[in-house]
Design a protein around this motif. Sequence first.
Motif, PDB file in Angstrom:
ATOM      1  N   PHE A 132      -6.941 -70.908 -24.983  1.00 35.13           N
ATOM      2  CA  PHE A 132      -6.459 -69.945 -25.064  1.00 35.13           C
ATOM      3  C   PHE A 132      -7.003 -68.377 -24.176  1.00 35.13           C
ATOM      4  CE2 PHE A 132      -5.691 -71.471 -29.668  1.00 35.13           C
ATOM      5  CZ  PHE A 132      -4.416 -71.036 -29.792  1.00 35.13           C
ATOM      6  N   PRO A 133      -6.322 -68.760 -22.868  1.00 30.37           N
ATOM      7  CA  PRO A 133      -7.310 -68.683 -21.595  1.00 30.37           C
ATOM      8  C   PRO A 133      -7.006 -66.687 -21.321  1.00 30.37           C
ATOM      9  CG  PRO A 133      -5.096 -69.810 -20.299  1.00 30.37           C
ATOM     10  CD  PRO A 133      -4.816 -70.028 -22.244  1.00 30.37           C
ATOM     11  N   ILE A 134      -5.889 -66.583 -22.104  1.00 26.42           N
ATOM     12  CA  ILE A 134      -6.185 -64.609 -21.792  1.00 26.42           C
ATOM     13  C   ILE A 134      -6.818 -64.632 -22.808  1.00 26.42           C
ATOM     14  CG2 ILE A 134      -4.439 -63.051 -22.033  1.00 26.42           C
ATOM     15  CD1 ILE A 134      -4.969 -63.883 -18.547  1.00 26.42           C
ATOM     16  N   TYR A 135      -6.917 -65.124 -24.222  1.00 25.48           N
ATOM     17  CA  TYR A 135      -6.800 -63.979 -24.940  1.00 25.48           C
ATOM     18  C   TYR A 135      -7.943 -64.572 -25.694  1.00 25.48           C
ATOM     19  CZ  TYR A 135      -8.158 -65.471 -30.421  1.00 25.48           C
ATOM     20  OH  TYR A 135      -9.039 -65.609 -31.257  1.00 25.48           O
ATOM     21  N   GLN A 136      -8.986 -65.172 -25.198  1.00 27.17           N
ATOM     22  CA  GLN A 136     -10.101 -65.898 -25.076  1.00 27.17           C
ATOM     23  C   GLN A 136     -11.422 -64.716 -24.338  1.00 27.17           C
ATOM     24  OE1 GLN A 136     -11.518 -68.081 -27.357  1.00 27.17           O
ATOM     25  NE2 GLN A 136     -10.349 -69.571 -27.400  1.00 27.17           N
ATOM     26  N   LEU A 137     -10.911 -64.720 -22.533  1.00 26.43           N
ATOM     27  CA  LEU A 137     -11.045 -63.817 -22.344  1.00 26.43           C
ATOM     28  C   LEU A 137     -11.055 -61.842 -22.596  1.00 26.43           C
ATOM     29  CD1 LEU A 137     -10.133 -64.026 -18.691  1.00 26.43           C
ATOM     30  CD2 LEU A 137     -12.739 -64.523 -19.571  1.00 26.43           C
ATOM     31  N   MET A 138     -10.564 -61.413 -22.938  1.00 25.43           N
ATOM     32  CA  MET A 138      -9.779 -60.274 -23.926  1.00 25.43           C
ATOM     33  C   MET A 138     -11.023 -60.397 -25.721  1.00 25.43           C
ATOM     34  SD  MET A 138      -8.794 -57.270 -24.116  1.00 25.43           S
ATOM     35  CE  MET A 138      -7.059 -58.031 -23.178  1.00 25.43           C
ATOM     36  N   ARG A 139     -11.004 -61.459 -26.132  1.00 22.21           N
ATOM     37  CA  ARG A 139     -12.060 -61.041 -27.349  1.00 22.21           C
ATOM     38  C   ARG A 139     -13.251 -60.987 -26.735  1.00 22.21           C
ATOM     39  NH1 ARG A 139     -12.010 -66.314 -31.176  1.00 22.21           N
ATOM     40  NH2 ARG A 139     -13.745 -67.764 -29.206  1.00 22.21           N
ATOM     41  N   VAL A 140     -13.976 -61.638 -24.980  1.00 19.24           N
ATOM     42  CA  VAL A 140     -15.215 -60.401 -25.365  1.00 19.24           C
ATOM     43  C   VAL A 140     -15.211 -59.272 -24.445  1.00 19.24           C
ATOM     44  CG1 VAL A 140     -17.276 -61.473 -23.557  1.00 19.24           C
ATOM     45  CG2 VAL A 140     -15.435 -63.081 -24.830  1.00 19.24           C
ATOM     46  N   PHE A 141     -14.090 -59.407 -23.601  1.00 17.05           N
ATOM     47  CA  PHE A 141     -14.186 -57.853 -22.773  1.00 17.05           C
ATOM     48  C   PHE A 141     -14.107 -56.880 -23.443  1.00 17.05           C
ATOM     49  CE2 PHE A 141     -10.322 -54.910 -20.816  1.00 17.05           C
ATOM     50  CZ  PHE A 141     -11.907 -54.504 -20.103  1.00 17.05           C
ATOM     51  N   ALA A 142     -12.756 -57.143 -24.422  1.00 16.22           N
ATOM     52  CA  ALA A 142     -11.939 -55.425 -25.427  1.00 16.22           C
ATOM     53  C   ALA A 142     -13.971 -54.555 -26.227  1.00 16.22           C
ATOM     54  CB  ALA A 142     -11.450 -55.983 -25.859  1.00 16.22           C
ATOM     55  N   PRO A 143     -13.913 -55.418 -26.781  1.00 14.24           N
ATOM     56  CA  PRO A 143     -15.492 -54.582 -27.699  1.00 14.24           C
ATOM     57  C   PRO A 143     -16.264 -54.358 -26.412  1.00 14.24           C
ATOM     58  CG  PRO A 143     -15.331 -57.597 -27.784  1.00 14.24           C
ATOM     59  CD  PRO A 143     -14.161 -56.946 -27.444  1.00 14.24           C
ATOM     60  N   ASN A 144     -17.321 -54.940 -25.739  1.00 11.72           N
ATOM     61  CA  ASN A 144     -17.973 -55.130 -24.969  1.00 11.72           C
ATOM     62  C   ASN A 144     -17.731 -53.581 -23.269  1.00 11.72           C
ATOM     63  OD1 ASN A 144     -20.578 -56.696 -25.288  1.00 11.72           O
ATOM     64  ND2 ASN A 144     -18.104 -58.091 -25.915  1.00 11.72           N
ATOM     65  N   TYR A 145     -16.352 -53.912 -23.060  1.00 10.20           N
ATOM     66  CA  TYR A 145     -15.474 -52.559 -22.284  1.00 10.20           C
ATOM     67  C   TYR A 145     -16.446 -51.419 -22.738  1.00 10.20           C
ATOM     68  CZ  TYR A 145     -13.248 -49.714 -19.652  1.00 10.20           C
ATOM     69  OH  TYR A 145     -12.543 -48.167 -18.334  1.00 10.20           O
ATOM     70  N   LEU A 146     -15.921 -51.532 -23.990  1.00 13.97           N
ATOM     71  CA  LEU A 146     -15.937 -50.239 -25.204  1.00 13.97           C
ATOM     72  C   LEU A 146     -17.377 -49.623 -25.497  1.00 13.97           C
ATOM     73  CD1 LEU A 146     -13.794 -48.578 -27.011  1.00 13.97           C
ATOM     74  CD2 LEU A 146     -14.676 -49.403 -28.890  1.00 13.97           C
ATOM     75  N   LEU A 147     -18.332 -50.273 -25.097  1.00 14.99           N
ATOM     76  CA  LEU A 147     -19.851 -50.272 -25.405  1.00 14.99           C
ATOM     77  C   LEU A 147     -20.417 -49.733 -24.466  1.00 14.99           C
ATOM     78  CD1 LEU A 147     -21.951 -50.582 -27.513  1.00 14.99           C
ATOM     79  CD2 LEU A 147     -22.251 -52.964 -26.973  1.00 14.99           C
ATOM     80  N   GLY A 427     -16.160 -66.411 -35.752  1.00 19.33           N
ATOM     81  CA  GLY A 427     -17.008 -66.824 -35.720  1.00 19.33           C
ATOM     82  C   GLY A 427     -17.526 -67.947 -36.809  1.00 19.33           C
ATOM     83  N   GLY A 428     -18.579 -69.438 -36.063  1.00 20.56           N
ATOM     84  CA  GLY A 428     -18.855 -70.463 -37.364  1.00 20.56           C
ATOM     85  C   GLY A 428     -20.006 -70.266 -37.128  1.00 20.56           C
ATOM     86  N   VAL A 429     -20.406 -71.536 -38.405  1.00 17.22           N
ATOM     87  CA  VAL A 429     -21.751 -72.303 -38.866  1.00 17.22           C
ATOM     88  C   VAL A 429     -22.163 -73.698 -38.436  1.00 17.22           C
ATOM     89  CG1 VAL A 429     -21.839 -70.555 -40.836  1.00 17.22           C
ATOM     90  CG2 VAL A 429     -21.191 -72.805 -41.037  1.00 17.22           C
ATOM     91  N   LYS A 430     -23.498 -73.663 -38.467  1.00 19.86           N
ATOM     92  CA  LYS A 430     -23.154 -75.207 -38.420  1.00 19.86           C
ATOM     93  C   LYS A 430     -23.038 -75.197 -36.211  1.00 19.86           C
ATOM     94  CE  LYS A 430     -21.797 -76.858 -42.498  1.00 19.86           C
ATOM     95  NZ  LYS A 430     -21.391 -77.576 -43.068  1.00 19.86           N
ATOM     96  N   ARG A 431     -22.542 -76.852 -36.297  1.00 21.17           N
ATOM     97  CA  ARG A 431     -22.081 -77.225 -35.118  1.00 21.17           C
ATOM     98  C   ARG A 431     -20.814 -76.307 -34.238  1.00 21.17           C
ATOM     99  NH1 ARG A 431     -25.712 -80.444 -32.830  1.00 21.17           N
ATOM    100  NH2 ARG A 431     -24.086 -81.058 -30.751  1.00 21.17           N
ATOM    101  N   SER A 432     -20.344 -75.924 -35.694  1.00 24.64           N
ATOM    102  CA  SER A 432     -18.911 -74.786 -34.783  1.00 24.64           C
ATOM    103  C   SER A 432     -20.158 -73.233 -33.400  1.00 24.64           C
ATOM    104  CB  SER A 432     -18.282 -74.022 -35.702  1.00 24.64           C
ATOM    105  OG  SER A 432     -17.558 -74.833 -36.393  1.00 24.64           O
ATOM    106  N   GLY A 433     -21.259 -73.529 -33.584  1.00 23.74           N
ATOM    107  CA  GLY A 433     -21.610 -72.563 -33.186  1.00 23.74           C
ATOM    108  C   GLY A 433     -22.716 -70.631 -33.844  1.00 23.74           C
ATOM    109  N   TYR A 434     -22.689 -69.984 -33.498  1.00 22.61           N
ATOM    110  CA  TYR A 434     -23.419 -69.345 -34.718  1.00 22.61           C
ATOM    111  C   TYR A 434     -22.982 -67.625 -33.388  1.00 22.61           C
ATOM    112  CZ  TYR A 434     -26.404 -69.513 -30.257  1.00 22.61           C
ATOM    113  OH  TYR A 434     -26.908 -69.950 -28.745  1.00 22.61           O
ATOM    114  N   GLY A 435     -22.849 -66.300 -33.989  1.00 16.74           N
ATOM    115  CA  GLY A 435     -22.335 -65.337 -33.412  1.00 16.74           C
ATOM    116  C   GLY A 435     -20.612 -64.965 -33.928  1.00 16.74           C
ATOM    117  N   LYS A 436     -20.122 -63.661 -33.422  1.00 18.75           N
ATOM    118  CA  LYS A 436     -19.121 -63.199 -34.105  1.00 18.75           C
ATOM    119  C   LYS A 436     -18.141 -62.196 -33.405  1.00 18.75           C
ATOM    120  CE  LYS A 436     -18.511 -63.916 -38.816  1.00 18.75           C
ATOM    121  NZ  LYS A 436     -17.891 -65.202 -39.271  1.00 18.75           N
ATOM    122  N   GLU A 437     -16.562 -63.200 -32.638  1.00 16.70           N
ATOM    123  CA  GLU A 437     -16.342 -62.299 -31.695  1.00 16.70           C
ATOM    124  C   GLU A 437     -14.840 -61.784 -32.531  1.00 16.70           C
ATOM    125  OE1 GLU A 437     -15.380 -64.333 -28.327  1.00 16.70           O
ATOM    126  OE2 GLU A 437     -17.039 -64.497 -28.143  1.00 16.70           O
TER     127      GLU A 437
END
Length: 455
Positions: A132-147, A427-437
């Motif tokens: 999801f080449p645009i959505y994945q970037l937006m998931r990180v960009f939007a909250p962090n830009y705001l912050l 966001g997940g647990v175990k080998r799916s990773g950690y942290g939430k977007e």
Amino acid sequence: MAYQITNPYTGEVEKTYDNFTDEQVDTALAKAYENYQSWKKEPVANRAKKLQAVCDYFYAHIDELATIITHDIGKLFKEAQGEVIISAEIAKYYAENAETLTAPKDFDSRMGKAQIVPRPIGVLMAVEPWNFPIYQLMRVFAPNYLLGNPMVYKHASNTPGSAEAFEKFLVAAGIEEGAATNLFVSYDQVNDIIADKRVQGVALTGSERAGELIAAEAGKNLKRSSLELGGSDPFIILEDADLSEIKKFIGQARLYNAGQVCTSSKRFIVTENNYDEVLSSLTAAFKEAKTGDPFDEATTLAPLNSLKAKKDLVKQVEKAIENGATLSYGDMSKNQGDDAFFYPVILTDITKDNPAYYEEFFGPVGEVYKVKDEAEAIELANDSVYGLSGVVFAGDPEHGAEVAAQIETGAVFVNSYGGTLPELPFGGVKRSGYGKELGTLGIDAFMNQEIIVTR
Ligand code: NDP
């Protein structure tokens, strides 16, 4: 690695790109750091307004962006349009909720008036996948830009079109240069960026292997990280579930984005009484899938994102069969061609000693498991190295939620097949990773929750 657009439908190499030099990377980091310093002094409301402008701009250019996505990875054009819309909605969510998400929170302390004050931490590095080449970037960009955290990003080597477009479209919408900068860089350069003192965090969405390496680099440099990795999500169908309802979307639950979705339902877990009917619903849905030009409205199943991805999946399915799985539906001889289409298959009788039991199939492969009762369904769902998402279908939704609470995973959808929304943390647990977007938790990932105590 070479950044290159190879259209998965035509097989044509449409464009190749040069890697960035270290000097170019340094210039990008300098610009991002300058933004970090100046944003700290600006009201958050300014950036909230700009995020709303991003939403409007993306809505005004849906087809243009969707076309770029479809050329990069062969995604169905209508699904690419949907991806642009959800990306616009993410920008809107953070614009509309800016005030509450960034407001200081008062709390009691014996030392005086205490507050948690949301603050940015610095420049972020994002490493993102192609699905999801645009959505994945937006998931990180939007909250962090705001912050107030600027970001630089390394996108997948097969999505340079989307990588460039994201930055270009943001700037065209009124976002500052250097707020999100695309970098065509090598893995070594990624490591150097993580080590750079201007960079304070790294977000990765991708494979477990990349997760291990990126998390190790982050750890070595004492940088914060979040990892969104793979999943082999269970779709549990309880005894009293409404099977006619399930029939309506069981195919989509697996075949959306040609099955290349980390949270799509991969393991259908069904009690004995419902097994035959569910298997035949899934089979019917798979039979209906129509391959073809991703731009053609009539096509319902796109090619995989690359010929290599298709060949890897063919090998993985063949190995599962060699190890005892039954090919309940599909014809693997159709999957031997030199095109990127993978014609859907269903595997049953996957036993614990089959490596496939613990693997993720990233494409149109359905796994169906028969269990004797609910307890066995929960046990099987949890017998996975992953824990990203999941689905429970139950006649009684409250009971469904009780079952959901017993699944070791990042999210469970009761009586719907899930998906993603701006307000739902992901966001997940175990080998799916950690942290939430996404959602209210998405903005916490790279936030300094500064404590200010005033006497
Ligand atoms: P990869 O991990 O290979 O690629 C993802 C990104 O990481 C790409 O940009 C890739 O670059 C980069 N990368 C890989 N290794 C390194 C490294 N050592 N250093 C720096 N960057 C690196 O993932 P896949 O392409 O295999 O993507 C599919 C996987 O991603 C699946 O397992 C899927 O489940 C998971 N995924 C998880 C999602 C989630 O939200 N949890 C969503 C989507 C996918 P390059 O392309 O140049 O190799």
